[in-house]
Design a protein around this motif. Structure first.
Motif, PDB file in Angstrom:
ATOM      1  N   UNK A 154       0.742  -1.188  -0.013  1.00 22.49           N
ATOM      2  CA  UNK A 154      -0.147   0.013   0.020  1.00 22.49           C
ATOM      3  C   UNK A 154       0.839   1.239  -0.046  1.00 22.49           C
ATOM      4  N   UNK A 155       2.030   1.252   0.991  1.00 24.12           N
ATOM      5  CA  UNK A 155       2.920   2.299   0.990  1.00 24.12           C
ATOM      6  C   UNK A 155       3.584   2.731  -0.388  1.00 24.12           C
ATOM      7  N   UNK A 156       3.943   1.649  -1.052  1.00 23.15           N
ATOM      8  CA  UNK A 156       4.566   1.624  -2.290  1.00 23.15           C
ATOM      9  C   UNK A 156       3.511   2.240  -3.540  1.00 23.15           C
ATOM     10  N   UNK A 157       2.316   1.725  -3.243  1.00 21.71           N
ATOM     11  CA  UNK A 157       1.089   2.137  -4.485  1.00 21.71           C
ATOM     12  C   UNK A 157       1.038   3.696  -4.198  1.00 21.71           C
ATOM     13  N   UNK A 158       0.648   4.177  -3.094  1.00 23.91           N
ATOM     14  CA  UNK A 158       0.756   5.400  -2.561  1.00 23.91           C
ATOM     15  C   UNK A 158       1.661   6.417  -3.226  1.00 23.91           C
ATOM     16  N   UNK A 159       2.936   5.848  -2.982  1.00 24.48           N
ATOM     17  CA  UNK A 159       4.237   6.809  -3.207  1.00 24.48           C
ATOM     18  C   UNK A 159       4.102   6.870  -4.757  1.00 24.48           C
TER      19      UNK A 159
ATOM     20  N   UNK B 239      -9.726   4.714  -2.104  1.00 24.49           N
ATOM     21  CA  UNK B 239      -9.888   5.134  -0.988  1.00 24.49           C
ATOM     22  C   UNK B 239      -8.925   5.874   0.122  1.00 24.49           C
ATOM     23  N   UNK B 240      -7.739   5.290  -0.043  1.00 24.57           N
ATOM     24  CA  UNK B 240      -6.711   5.758   0.844  1.00 24.57           C
ATOM     25  C   UNK B 240      -5.817   7.079   0.169  1.00 24.57           C
ATOM     26  N   UNK B 241      -5.849   7.075  -0.871  1.00 24.97           N
ATOM     27  CA  UNK B 241      -5.215   8.146  -1.781  1.00 24.97           C
ATOM     28  C   UNK B 241      -5.443   9.608  -1.212  1.00 24.97           C
ATOM     29  N   UNK B 242      -6.707   9.901  -1.608  1.00 25.85           N
ATOM     30  CA  UNK B 242      -7.473  11.281  -1.159  1.00 25.85           C
ATOM     31  C   UNK B 242      -7.433  11.479   0.379  1.00 25.85           C
ATOM     32  N   UNK B 243      -7.514  10.215   1.138  1.00 26.54           N
ATOM     33  CA  UNK B 243      -7.944  10.156   2.539  1.00 26.54           C
ATOM     34  C   UNK B 243      -6.627  10.511   3.361  1.00 26.54           C
TER      35      UNK B 243
END
Length: 270
Positions: free
Chosen positions: A33-38, A155-159
């Motif tokens: 998840x951290x890699x995807x968000x970065x 879900x997590x990107x903008x939040x």
């Protein structure tokens, strides 16, 4: 006539991320998840992806305006408590410089960042876990994947971006409210000159300390987002997993915040 055989009952679905292997799987999901968000944020900065502005604005309201009254009330109450305790101490021991130095450092470096992290976890983190769990339980995750949308980034990107921004703002606001309440209480109860407050702040808080005090809530917000995503995904297709995801997120986030704060203290040697 033979007795009818009882109908076979399907076993309940296995809850993801249970047991020792599940814990390793959860850590792997958090890292992924951290890699995807970065990658998502880098693509947004490079102009190759767009931020979901409506979702980001909603997340700002969720993790910002809805928490602001609680942040303000809690930090004012904490400042008043510190002022009362400091006034009681000063009536016994006339060492205002030493007291203000230690109190200022504790408020800026530890108390306000921890309060901000816990309140953000209780509001934005739990809400994120419930949203992710509802997506998993209702099967909407499969629908998002079918149309080519990453459910985690959805879900997590903008939040998470909203949580990072508001955690920074709350750290500044909470520290200000705490000092104002403590200053007013001490001014009414003691004869400590106001200049001592400013002298204590400039003497004990270096630029590196300020960066650490601001960076801690950002680290806490990142941990909260990852924990909420993992627990929300762990709900699987079990409707009861929604409530469990909220509970595990709150407990896990508070534990992670305290452990991360301890790790920062040990690593920086402060």
């Amino acid at each position: 006539m033979s007795d009818p055989r009882p109908l076979a009952v399907a076993p309940p679905p296995r809850r993801p991320f249970t047991g020792l292997v599940g814990a390793v799987e959860g850590l792997g999901l958090a890292a992924l998840t951290l890699v995807r968000l970065l990658g998502l944020y880098l693509r947004i900065l490079a102009g190759r992806a767009r931020l979901d502005v409506p979702a980001f604005a909603a997340a700002l309201r969720q993790s910002g305006l809805s928490i602001l009254p609680a942040i303000t009330l809690v930090t004012l109450a904490v400042g008043a408590i510190l002022g009362q305790q400091a006034g009681s101490f000063l009536r016994r021991f006339d060492v205002p410089e030493l007291l203000l130095l230690s109190t200022t450092y504790a408020v800026v470096m530890e108390l306000v960042p921890l309060l901000v992290g816990i309140l953000v976890a209780g509001r934005a983190g739990v809400d994120l876990a419930v949203r992710q769990a509802n997506l998993s339980v209702s099967g909407e995750v499969d629908g998002l994947l079918a149309i080519g949308i990453d459910p985690i980034a959805y879900t997590l990107g903008p939040t998470l971006l909203a949580m990072l921004i508001m955690s920074f703002a709350f750290a500044v606001w909470g520290g200000l409210m705490t000092f104002i309440a403590a200053f007013l209480w001490l001014s009414l109860e003691t004869t400590v000159p106001p200049a001592l407050f400013l002298d204590a702040f400039t003497s004990v808080i270096a630029p590196a300390d300020l960066l650490e005090a601001i960076g801690k809530p950002l680290l806490f917000a990142l941990l909260i987002g990852l924990i909420a995503t993992v627990n929300g995904t762990a709900a699987g297709r079990d409707p009861q997993g929604v409530g469990a995801a909220a509970t595990r997120t709150m407990i896990g986030a508070v534990a992670a915040i305290l452990l991360a704060d301890l790790a920062v203290i040990v690593l920086t040697g402060r």
